[in-house]
Design a protein around this motif. Structure first.
Motif, PDB file in Angstrom:
ATOM      1  N   ALA A 130      16.830  -1.203  13.490  1.00 46.93           N
ATOM      2  CA  ALA A 130      16.113  -2.387  13.017  1.00 46.93           C
ATOM      3  C   ALA A 130      14.718  -2.024  12.521  1.00 46.93           C
ATOM      4  N   LEU A 131      14.019  -1.154  13.235  1.00 43.75           N
ATOM      5  CA  LEU A 131      12.687  -0.745  12.783  1.00 43.75           C
ATOM      6  C   LEU A 131      12.768   0.058  11.491  1.00 43.75           C
ATOM      7  N   SER A 132      13.834   0.862  11.331  1.00 45.89           N
ATOM      8  CA  SER A 132      14.019   1.606  10.082  1.00 45.89           C
ATOM      9  C   SER A 132      14.261   0.654   8.913  1.00 45.89           C
ATOM     10  N   VAL A 133      15.114  -0.349   9.129  1.00 45.78           N
ATOM     11  CA  VAL A 133      15.380  -1.333   8.071  1.00 45.78           C
ATOM     12  C   VAL A 133      14.130  -2.147   7.771  1.00 45.78           C
ATOM     13  N   TRP A 134      13.362  -2.461   8.821  1.00 51.05           N
ATOM     14  CA  TRP A 134      12.133  -3.251   8.635  1.00 51.05           C
ATOM     15  C   TRP A 134      11.152  -2.532   7.713  1.00 51.05           C
ATOM     16  N   TRP A 135      11.044  -1.210   7.876  1.00 53.87           N
ATOM     17  CA  TRP A 135      10.121  -0.447   7.035  1.00 53.87           C
ATOM     18  C   TRP A 135      10.735  -0.131   5.670  1.00 53.87           C
ATOM     19  N   LEU A 136      11.899   0.500   5.673  1.00 55.39           N
ATOM     20  CA  LEU A 136      12.457   1.039   4.439  1.00 55.39           C
ATOM     21  C   LEU A 136      13.210  -0.002   3.617  1.00 55.39           C
ATOM     22  N   GLY A 137      13.694  -1.059   4.250  1.00 52.25           N
ATOM     23  CA  GLY A 137      14.445  -2.079   3.531  1.00 52.25           C
ATOM     24  C   GLY A 137      13.681  -3.358   3.276  1.00 52.25           C
TER      25      GLY A 137
ATOM     26  N   PRO B 102       0.837  -1.208   0.000  1.00 48.82           N
ATOM     27  CA  PRO B 102       0.000   0.000   0.000  1.00 48.82           C
ATOM     28  C   PRO B 102       0.866   1.250   0.000  1.00 48.82           C
ATOM     29  N   SER B 103       0.272   2.375  -0.336  1.00 48.19           N
ATOM     30  CA  SER B 103       1.041   3.608  -0.515  1.00 48.19           C
ATOM     31  C   SER B 103       1.762   4.040   0.749  1.00 48.19           C
ATOM     32  N   ILE B 104       1.170   3.804   1.907  1.00 47.84           N
ATOM     33  CA  ILE B 104       1.800   4.265   3.145  1.00 47.84           C
ATOM     34  C   ILE B 104       3.102   3.512   3.406  1.00 47.84           C
ATOM     35  N   VAL B 105       3.236   2.298   2.875  1.00 42.92           N
ATOM     36  CA  VAL B 105       4.464   1.527   3.018  1.00 42.92           C
ATOM     37  C   VAL B 105       5.393   1.770   1.835  1.00 42.92           C
ATOM     38  N   ALA B 106       4.826   1.739   0.626  1.00 42.58           N
ATOM     39  CA  ALA B 106       5.643   1.865  -0.577  1.00 42.58           C
ATOM     40  C   ALA B 106       6.216   3.263  -0.746  1.00 42.58           C
ATOM     41  N   GLY B 107       5.503   4.306  -0.287  1.00 45.61           N
ATOM     42  CA  GLY B 107       5.972   5.676  -0.460  1.00 45.61           C
ATOM     43  C   GLY B 107       7.336   5.928   0.149  1.00 45.61           C
ATOM     44  N   PRO B 108       7.524   5.663   1.461  1.00 46.20           N
ATOM     45  CA  PRO B 108       8.852   5.874   2.053  1.00 46.20           C
ATOM     46  C   PRO B 108       9.926   4.983   1.433  1.00 46.20           C
ATOM     47  N   VAL B 109       9.557   3.759   1.058  1.00 47.97           N
ATOM     48  CA  VAL B 109      10.541   2.874   0.421  1.00 47.97           C
ATOM     49  C   VAL B 109      11.013   3.473  -0.895  1.00 47.97           C
ATOM     50  N   THR B 110      10.071   3.996  -1.695  1.00 48.86           N
ATOM     51  CA  THR B 110      10.423   4.595  -2.985  1.00 48.86           C
ATOM     52  C   THR B 110      11.316   5.817  -2.798  1.00 48.86           C
ATOM     53  N   LEU B 111      11.000   6.652  -1.809  1.00 49.25           N
ATOM     54  CA  LEU B 111      11.838   7.820  -1.540  1.00 49.25           C
ATOM     55  C   LEU B 111      13.249   7.400  -1.119  1.00 49.25           C
ATOM     56  N   THR B 112      13.340   6.331  -0.324  1.00 52.83           N
ATOM     57  CA  THR B 112      14.646   5.828   0.080  1.00 52.83           C
ATOM     58  C   THR B 112      15.445   5.330  -1.118  1.00 52.83           C
ATOM     59  N   VAL B 113      14.766   4.611  -2.020  1.00 47.41           N
ATOM     60  CA  VAL B 113      15.438   4.101  -3.219  1.00 47.41           C
ATOM     61  C   VAL B 113      15.957   5.249  -4.075  1.00 47.41           C
ATOM     62  N   GLN B 114      15.156   6.303  -4.213  1.00 52.53           N
ATOM     63  CA  GLN B 114      15.588   7.454  -5.003  1.00 52.53           C
ATOM     64  C   GLN B 114      16.819   8.116  -4.393  1.00 52.53           C
ATOM     65  N   ALA B 115      16.836   8.235  -3.059  1.00 54.36           N
ATOM     66  CA  ALA B 115      17.991   8.850  -2.394  1.00 54.36           C
ATOM     67  C   ALA B 115      19.239   7.986  -2.543  1.00 54.36           C
TER      68      ALA B 115
ATOM     69  N   ALA C 182      12.915 -10.095   9.071  1.00 53.08           N
ATOM     70  CA  ALA C 182      13.972 -10.408  10.032  1.00 53.08           C
ATOM     71  C   ALA C 182      14.314  -9.225  10.919  1.00 53.08           C
ATOM     72  N   ALA C 183      14.245  -8.007  10.369  1.00 48.42           N
ATOM     73  CA  ALA C 183      14.707  -6.837  11.127  1.00 48.42           C
ATOM     74  C   ALA C 183      13.868  -6.595  12.373  1.00 48.42           C
ATOM     75  N   VAL C 184      12.556  -6.844  12.286  1.00 45.04           N
ATOM     76  CA  VAL C 184      11.711  -6.614  13.460  1.00 45.04           C
ATOM     77  C   VAL C 184      12.071  -7.598  14.576  1.00 45.04           C
ATOM     78  N   LEU C 185      12.588  -8.774  14.218  1.00 49.97           N
ATOM     79  CA  LEU C 185      13.029  -9.724  15.233  1.00 49.97           C
ATOM     80  C   LEU C 185      14.270  -9.210  15.951  1.00 49.97           C
ATOM     81  N   TYR C 186      15.132  -8.448  15.228  1.00 47.43           N
ATOM     82  CA  TYR C 186      16.283  -7.825  15.880  1.00 47.43           C
ATOM     83  C   TYR C 186      15.817  -6.864  16.977  1.00 47.43           C
TER      84      TYR C 186
END
Length: 309
Positions: free
Chosen positions: A268-275, A215-228, A295-299
């Motif tokens: 870990a939470l940042s990687v879980w969302w953005l990665g 969904p957009s709320i998840v994909a949006g930050p991921v896309t911005l991270t990929v662009q950066a 896996a990151a959320v388990l960390y």
């Protein structure tokens, strides 16, 4: 003798300013609340090349965030005046809710401005308001990671001159074993991140897969991270690998174990969302066979379990 003792007695009766982590948490909450209110008053959108600023307080979302900032500031004042865990949790949880809401609004704002940016009659651009709100919200949420209010702060180890809070010299047995195991896992992750392939454009391509079917709320930050990251994959990958290496080293040494655990939760939470795209839990194909919940959320969970008593 009598005339000199009376002023001394009156001086003892004056309430002292709160010290330790109670003062740190209270002051941080007050500053965070003021920052959120300031961000709501600042422009969220600027049209016609900044000639028409539109503040967040003009809309319902801005007013709700300003109210959250007022609650956080009031909780900080209450913590400074009276202490207690209720005000501490109120400020932290309100900051968590405000951060999530502000982050969602920021994603939607970027998309809306991008759609309007090509219109020569509008020429809209984001204002500074929402990022300021988000920064204040994250600061308020961070107070939940502060140690108990009774613990003193700014104490130094005479031998190492390291803030005592960063260390964990009491954990033994299973808890210390979890810390060492988590450090070993971060060390392995850092080694994998330092692979030559990860310094190429294949790295942002791997990150982009996390947005597929989201969904957009998840994909949006991921896309911005990929662009950066796509702008300079080598530099970003070096930074990510170094952060993971620092967490590993921090967990393996007692002098920095507590700080490394706190950093593990945030990273870990940042990687879980953005990665990892929240482990794909919002996709139709989510299952343990596809790697959900990630896996990151388990960390982060292990860091909480290994936190010093």
């Amino acid at each position: 003798m009598t005339t000199r003792s009376q002023p001394a007695a009156r001086a003892v009766a004056v309430p002292s300013w709160p010290r330790g982590w109670r003062a740190a948490a209270g002051l941080t909450a007050v500053a965070a609340g003021a920052l959120i209110i300031t961000g709501a008053l600042l422009p969220w959108v600027e049209a016609f090349a900044g000639l028409l600023p539109i503040s967040g307080i003009r809309g319902g979302n801005g007013r709700e965030l300003a109210a959250a900032g007022a609650v956080i500031a009031a909780a900080g004042i209450w913590q400074l005046a009276r202490g207690g865990q209720a005000a501490h949790w109120l400020a932290g949880l309100a900051g968590f809710a405000a951060a999530g809401f502000a982050g969602y609004l920021l994603i939607q704002l970027v998309r809306t401005v991008r759609d309007l940016g090509g219109d020569s009659m509008v020429i809209a651009r984001p204002g500074p308001g929402l990022p300021v709100v988000l920064a204040g919200s994250v600061a308020a949420f961070a107070t939940l990671l502060f140690p108990p209010s009774a613990q003193a702060t700014l104490r130094r180890d005479p031998g190492t001159r390291v803030f005592s809070w960063t260390a964990d010299r009491e954990s033994v047995g299973l808890r210390r074993a979890l810390q060492i195991a988590l450090g070993a896992v971060w060390l392995l992750d850092a080694a994998l991140q330092y692979q030559p392939y990860m310094f190429t454009r294949g790295f942002p391509g791997m990150l982009a897969m996390a947005a597929t079917g989201q969904p957009s709320i998840v994909a949006g930050p991921v896309t911005l991270t990929v662009q950066a990251v796509s702008a300079n994959p080598a530099a970003w990958n070096a930074a990510f690998a170094t952060i993971q290496l620092a967490l590993a080293v921090g967990l393996l040494f007692r002098a920095t174990a507590r700080a490394a655990l706190a950093g593990t939760v945030v990273w870990a939470l940042s990687v879980w969302w953005l990665g990892e795209g929240l482990g794909g839990v919002f996709t139709t194909a989510a299952s343990p066979l596809t790697g959900a919940p990630g896996a990151a959320v388990l960390y982060a969970l292990l860091a909480v379990l290994a936190w010093p008593g």
